[in-house]
Design a protein around this motif. Structure first.
Motif, PDB file in Angstrom:
ATOM      1  N   GLN A  90      -2.079  25.928   7.504  1.00 22.85           N
ATOM      2  CA  GLN A  90      -2.420  25.757   8.917  1.00 22.85           C
ATOM      3  C   GLN A  90      -1.800  24.501   9.483  1.00 22.85           C
ATOM      4  O   GLN A  90      -1.259  24.502  10.597  1.00 22.85           O
ATOM      5  N   ARG A  91      -1.889  23.395   8.734  1.00 21.14           N
ATOM      6  CA  ARG A  91      -1.335  22.132   9.230  1.00 21.14           C
ATOM      7  C   ARG A  91       0.166  22.218   9.415  1.00 21.14           C
ATOM      8  O   ARG A  91       0.724  21.671  10.373  1.00 21.14           O
ATOM      9  N   GLN A  92       0.823  22.917   8.502  1.00 22.61           N
ATOM     10  CA  GLN A  92       2.274  23.075   8.634  1.00 22.61           C
ATOM     11  C   GLN A  92       2.617  23.897   9.880  1.00 22.61           C
ATOM     12  O   GLN A  92       3.544  23.562  10.630  1.00 22.61           O
ATOM     13  N   ALA A  93       1.828  24.964  10.102  1.00 26.47           N
ATOM     14  CA  ALA A  93       2.066  25.796  11.282  1.00 26.47           C
ATOM     15  C   ALA A  93       1.764  25.021  12.559  1.00 26.47           C
ATOM     16  O   ALA A  93       2.499  25.127  13.548  1.00 26.47           O
ATOM     17  N   TYR A  94       0.686  24.237  12.533  1.00 26.16           N
ATOM     18  CA  TYR A  94       0.322  23.493  13.741  1.00 26.16           C
ATOM     19  C   TYR A  94       1.350  22.395  14.038  1.00 26.16           C
ATOM     20  O   TYR A  94       1.603  22.088  15.212  1.00 26.16           O
ATOM     21  N   ALA A  95       1.937  21.828  13.006  1.00 24.80           N
ATOM     22  CA  ALA A  95       2.973  20.814  13.220  1.00 24.80           C
ATOM     23  C   ALA A  95       4.149  21.406  13.999  1.00 24.80           C
ATOM     24  O   ALA A  95       4.810  20.708  14.781  1.00 24.80           O
ATOM     25  N   LEU A  96       4.404  22.699  13.802  1.00 24.38           N
ATOM     26  CA  LEU A  96       5.456  23.372  14.567  1.00 24.38           C
ATOM     27  C   LEU A  96       4.966  23.792  15.945  1.00 24.38           C
ATOM     28  O   LEU A  96       5.718  23.766  16.929  1.00 24.38           O
ATOM     29  N   LEU A  97       3.670  24.173  16.018  1.00 20.94           N
ATOM     30  CA  LEU A  97       3.117  24.670  17.276  1.00 20.94           C
ATOM     31  C   LEU A  97       2.842  23.549  18.277  1.00 20.94           C
ATOM     32  O   LEU A  97       3.058  23.719  19.479  1.00 20.94           O
ATOM     33  N   GLU A  98       2.386  22.412  17.791  1.00 23.08           N
ATOM     34  CA  GLU A  98       1.931  21.347  18.689  1.00 23.08           C
ATOM     35  C   GLU A  98       2.987  20.921  19.713  1.00 23.08           C
ATOM     36  O   GLU A  98       2.686  20.851  20.911  1.00 23.08           O
ATOM     37  N   PRO A  99       4.225  20.642  19.301  1.00 30.24           N
ATOM     38  CA  PRO A  99       5.212  20.232  20.318  1.00 30.24           C
ATOM     39  C   PRO A  99       5.569  21.365  21.283  1.00 30.24           C
ATOM     40  O   PRO A  99       5.993  21.107  22.416  1.00 30.24           O
TER      41      PRO A  99
END
Length: 398
Positions: free
Chosen positions: A192-201
């Motif tokens: 999830q954290r890896q996906a959110y790191a891509l989603l956040e920006p």
């Protein structure tokens, strides 16, 4: 000349506040607002300790949590809402539960659409109260799978807001849809954290930051101006930072696998493994047995207590006292007087707030209600919704 600028600024701000209040009043006076409950019942039930002697007074919202609490077998649940459309939504769910066909219930409220939505409705229509029947006669098309929005969960004002934001974001930043799906499908928090790191920006560009600040959008989501003010005054960085931090916490620190709250607004539907308990096939027999213990009332909490005095064991007040504290302190004190007059020793009172503490509670109430901030802060950290500033559970002393 320089002195005129602050005056114009104050006038502009005043007009913006008045516009927000007007939009909020119009939206809430003529629409279904909440199509899904936006409070985590898992935490509530952990605090409440419901049993066969429990008599619950709660705000209806979308009715999801009314049905969730029912699984603990309380003696009675009184669902109260000033908006008759919210109670009409609960009544449609109850009617489908009474019918007992899980595929129909899940199609309508799990998938958010049903190929035979008119037939499903026709089979329960006559069992609805008149006001609910009148509402759904006009709005049953919310469940039409071929509509532009394609899902009940993109109708009602909160659903419209979710649809608008999703449409704007996914069209402006096409990668964001893929990253969001990866996050929902993640098997571990690290994924999830890896996906959110891509989603956040992708999310937090100028468009999303602008959308969050729009009063009309906040009104559609059911956020009144007093709550926006609370957040602006109490949270470092104001509303945009508040939303950004809350979203990051929920999507990186709590498992997405059972976070049906965010899933439904990102996708328009629940899955059979990620949905409210009332939509699980195994819960339907118990809900059918218990659903007659629910009564819906279209009125305020104070009006209900005046008309139905009793010794209730639980109150679930959501966040409406934020609004009362700002707009009508006298009504807030009156409500608390009625709550305490209609409680028994040990009665539990659950509330949420956009603020970070109990500052909205009248001081005299704190002499008769014991709160447990250490426990509720820990629970609040686990809240799968994650959009409130604080969660409070009090116990009436006498």
């Amino acid at each position: 000349m320089p002195a005129a600028a602050p005056a114009r600024s104050r006038t502009t701000a005043k007009l913006a506040r008045a516009a927000h209040d007007a939009v909020f009043k119009r939206v809430h006076g003529s629409n279904l607002i909440y199509n899904a409950a936006w409070e985590d019942p898992r935490l509530d039930r952990e605090v409440m300790g419901l049993d066969a002697e429990s008599e619950v007074v709660m705000i209806t919202s979308a009715g999801c949590n009314v049905l969730d609490y029912l699984l603990d077998g309380p003696k009675a649940i009184h669902a109260i809402d000033m908006n008759p459309r919210q109670n009409a939504l609960l009544e449609l769910k109850r009617a489908l539960i009474r019918r007992g066909e899980h595929e129909e219930l899940f199609g309508m409220f799990g998938a958010g659409a049903h190929a035979d939505y008119r037939g499903v409705y026709a089979r329960v229509r006559e069992t609805l109260p008149g006001y609910a029947r009148a509402f759904w006669d006009r709005r049953i098309g919310f469940f039409h799978p071929g509509s532009v929005k394609g899902s009940f969960y993109y109708h009602g004002t909160s659903g419209v807001a979710a649809w608008v934001m999703g449409k704007a974001l996914f069209q402006a930043r096409p990668n964001s849809r893929h990253f969001a799906q990866c996050l929902l499908d993640a098997k571990t928090l690290e994924e999830q954290r890896q996906a959110y790191a891509l989603l956040e920006p992708e999310i937090w560009g100028r468009l999303a930051s602008w959308l969050v600040r729009q009063p009309a959008l906040m009104a559609l989501l059911g956020v009144p101006r007093p709550q926006i003010r609370l957040i602006q005054e109490s949270y470092p960085g104001g509303l945009t930072c508040y939303v950004k931090d809350k979203l990051k916490h929920v999507l990186t620190e709590l498992p997405a696998a059972d976070n049906y709250f965010w899933r439904v607004y990102l996708t328009g539907f629940y899955t059979r493994d990620c949905c409210p308990n009332y939509l699980r096939a195994g819960c339907l027999p118990l809900l059918r047995e218990m659903e007659s213990r629910v009564t819906a009332h279209t009125c305020t909490v104070s009006d209900f207590l005046r008309r139905n005095p009793g010794r209730y064991s639980h109150y679930v007040l959501l966040d409406h006292q934020d609004w009362l504290a700002w707009h009508d302190p006298a009504a807030l004190r009156e409500e608390w007087a009625l709550l305490l007059a209609n409680s028994r020793p040990g009665t539990k009172i659950l509330m949420r707030s956009a603020g970070l503490d109990l500052g909205f509670v009248p001081p005299e109430v704190l002499e008769r209600v014991r709160f447990a901030p250490e426990r509720t802060r820990a629970l609040h950290w686990r809240d799968r919704v994650g959009t409130y500033g604080s969660f409070h559970a009090g116990e009436v002393l006498s």
